[in-house]
Design a protein around this motif. Structure first.
Motif, PDB file in Angstrom:
ATOM      1  N   ALA A 141       0.791  -1.118  -0.006  1.00 37.71           N
ATOM      2  CA  ALA A 141       0.040  -0.153   0.106  1.00 37.71           C
ATOM      3  C   ALA A 141       0.970   1.309   0.182  1.00 37.71           C
ATOM      4  O   ALA A 141       0.676   2.402  -0.884  1.00 37.71           O
ATOM      5  CB  ALA A 141      -1.070  -0.103   1.275  1.00 37.71           C
ATOM      6  N   VAL A 142       1.875   1.380   0.895  1.00 43.34           N
ATOM      7  CA  VAL A 142       2.942   2.351   1.074  1.00 43.34           C
ATOM      8  C   VAL A 142       3.429   2.494  -0.487  1.00 43.34           C
ATOM      9  O   VAL A 142       3.393   3.824  -1.049  1.00 43.34           O
ATOM     10  CB  VAL A 142       3.930   2.257   1.865  1.00 43.34           C
ATOM     11  N   LYS A 143       3.956   1.601  -1.133  1.00 45.96           N
ATOM     12  CA  LYS A 143       4.649   1.821  -2.341  1.00 45.96           C
ATOM     13  C   LYS A 143       3.637   2.232  -3.526  1.00 45.96           C
ATOM     14  O   LYS A 143       3.899   3.027  -4.437  1.00 45.96           O
ATOM     15  CB  LYS A 143       5.293   0.500  -2.986  1.00 45.96           C
ATOM     16  N   ARG A 144       2.272   1.617  -3.373  1.00 48.21           N
ATOM     17  CA  ARG A 144       1.511   1.990  -4.442  1.00 48.21           C
ATOM     18  C   ARG A 144       1.161   3.530  -4.317  1.00 48.21           C
ATOM     19  O   ARG A 144       0.769   4.241  -5.322  1.00 48.21           O
ATOM     20  CB  ARG A 144       0.174   1.288  -4.368  1.00 48.21           C
ATOM     21  N   LEU A 145       0.839   3.960  -2.928  1.00 52.44           N
ATOM     22  CA  LEU A 145       0.517   5.381  -2.704  1.00 52.44           C
ATOM     23  C   LEU A 145       1.802   6.401  -3.242  1.00 52.44           C
ATOM     24  O   LEU A 145       1.548   7.409  -3.622  1.00 52.44           O
ATOM     25  CB  LEU A 145       0.181   5.609  -1.347  1.00 52.44           C
ATOM     26  N   GLN A 146       2.821   5.895  -2.923  1.00 50.00           N
ATOM     27  CA  GLN A 146       4.258   6.722  -3.243  1.00 50.00           C
ATOM     28  C   GLN A 146       4.218   6.792  -4.952  1.00 50.00           C
ATOM     29  O   GLN A 146       4.753   7.638  -5.443  1.00 50.00           O
ATOM     30  CB  GLN A 146       5.394   6.083  -2.744  1.00 50.00           C
ATOM     31  N   SER A 147       3.743   5.748  -5.469  1.00 48.81           N
ATOM     32  CA  SER A 147       3.851   5.764  -7.171  1.00 48.81           C
ATOM     33  C   SER A 147       2.632   6.578  -7.566  1.00 48.81           C
ATOM     34  O   SER A 147       3.070   7.358  -8.673  1.00 48.81           O
ATOM     35  CB  SER A 147       3.465   4.454  -7.685  1.00 48.81           C
ATOM     36  N   GLU A 148       1.832   7.339  -6.659  1.00 47.68           N
ATOM     37  CA  GLU A 148       0.969   8.276  -6.983  1.00 47.68           C
ATOM     38  C   GLU A 148       1.504   9.644  -6.959  1.00 47.68           C
ATOM     39  O   GLU A 148       0.930  10.720  -6.736  1.00 47.68           O
ATOM     40  CB  GLU A 148      -0.357   8.103  -6.468  1.00 47.68           C
ATOM     41  N   GLY A 149       2.816   9.751  -6.303  1.00 52.29           N
ATOM     42  CA  GLY A 149       3.567  10.974  -5.848  1.00 52.29           C
ATOM     43  C   GLY A 149       3.086  11.388  -4.533  1.00 52.29           C
ATOM     44  O   GLY A 149       3.383  12.689  -4.139  1.00 52.29           O
ATOM     45  N   ARG A 150       2.650  10.531  -3.614  1.00 51.53           N
ATOM     46  CA  ARG A 150       2.380  11.141  -2.314  1.00 51.53           C
ATOM     47  C   ARG A 150       3.678  11.157  -1.354  1.00 51.53           C
ATOM     48  O   ARG A 150       4.318  10.208  -1.589  1.00 51.53           O
ATOM     49  CB  ARG A 150       1.178  10.268  -1.787  1.00 51.53           C
ATOM     50  N   ALA A 151       3.674  11.888  -0.438  1.00 53.58           N
ATOM     51  CA  ALA A 151       4.599  11.959   0.590  1.00 53.58           C
ATOM     52  C   ALA A 151       4.494  10.926   1.468  1.00 53.58           C
ATOM     53  O   ALA A 151       3.476  10.581   1.861  1.00 53.58           O
ATOM     54  CB  ALA A 151       4.696  13.252   0.980  1.00 53.58           C
TER      55      ALA A 151
END
Length: 193
Positions: free
Chosen positions: A75-85
């Motif tokens: 989940a962390v990596k998927r949200l990071q891939s959206e450009g989220r901090a």
């Protein structure tokens, strides 16, 4: 007796599953500063900061992880891939249920399932056990200790119960010690006789 843990992985096994889970529907990190797949150091840091739960258990020095850790990392990596901090991700995922994590992570079911894995042998904690003296050198059972008041709050402990005549002899023998303690201010002045 052989014992098995279900759904428990070492850090390397967990990272293999994270990598496999991210091969589907994952565009990777949006910039060169973020890894596509977390490494061992990143997972430890995520656990330290609370982004991912700490290991579920330890087997010797080996940390063990479960299904929830897999969901959190993906989940962390998927949200990071959206450009989220990370701070934003941490705020969103704090207290997230497994259902919410699964919806974000989209981990294939086959990766969430696990065969059984025997834990590593756990060495005995010899330093936590009392040391028993060999039978030959074991001291005899000790007599109960009794306190003999010397005055000034000083008490001497003696095994057994002293008779009245013993108390006078003990007090006389202890007088030099009481004098030294008094000279150094180590006696209770209100209790001195």
């Amino acid at each position: 007796m052989q014992c098995h843990y279900r759904g428990v992985w070492t850090l390397d096994e967990l990272l293999e599953r994270v990598s496999a889970a991210l091969t589907a529907e994952y565009s990777g990190a949006p910039n060169g500063r973020v890894r596509d797949v977390p490494d061992r150091r990143a997972v430890r840091w995520y656990a330290t900061t609370g982004l991912v739960d700490r290991p579920s258990a330890m087997s010797g020095r080996t940390a063990l992880y479960e299904r929830r850790h897999l969901l959190q990392l993906v989940a962390v990596k998927r949200l990071q891939s959206e450009g989220r901090a990370l701070a934003e991700i941490q705020a969103e995922l704090a207290g997230a249920t497994d259902k919410k994590l699964a919806a974000i992570a989209k981990v294939p079911g086959r990766l969430l399932e696990s065969g059984e894995r025997p834990p590593e042998a756990v060495r005995p904690r010899f330093w936590a056990e009392p040391v028993a003296a060999p039978a030959k050198t074991r001291p005899p059972e000790a007599a109960p200790l009794n306190g003999v008041a010397l005055g000034g709050g000083a008490v001497v402990l003696v095994p057994g119960t002293p008779a009245a005549a013993d108390l006078a002899d003990i007090a006389a023998a202890a007088q030099p010690l009481l004098d030294l303690l008094a000279a150094r201010g180590l006696l209770n002045e209100r209790e001195q006789s």
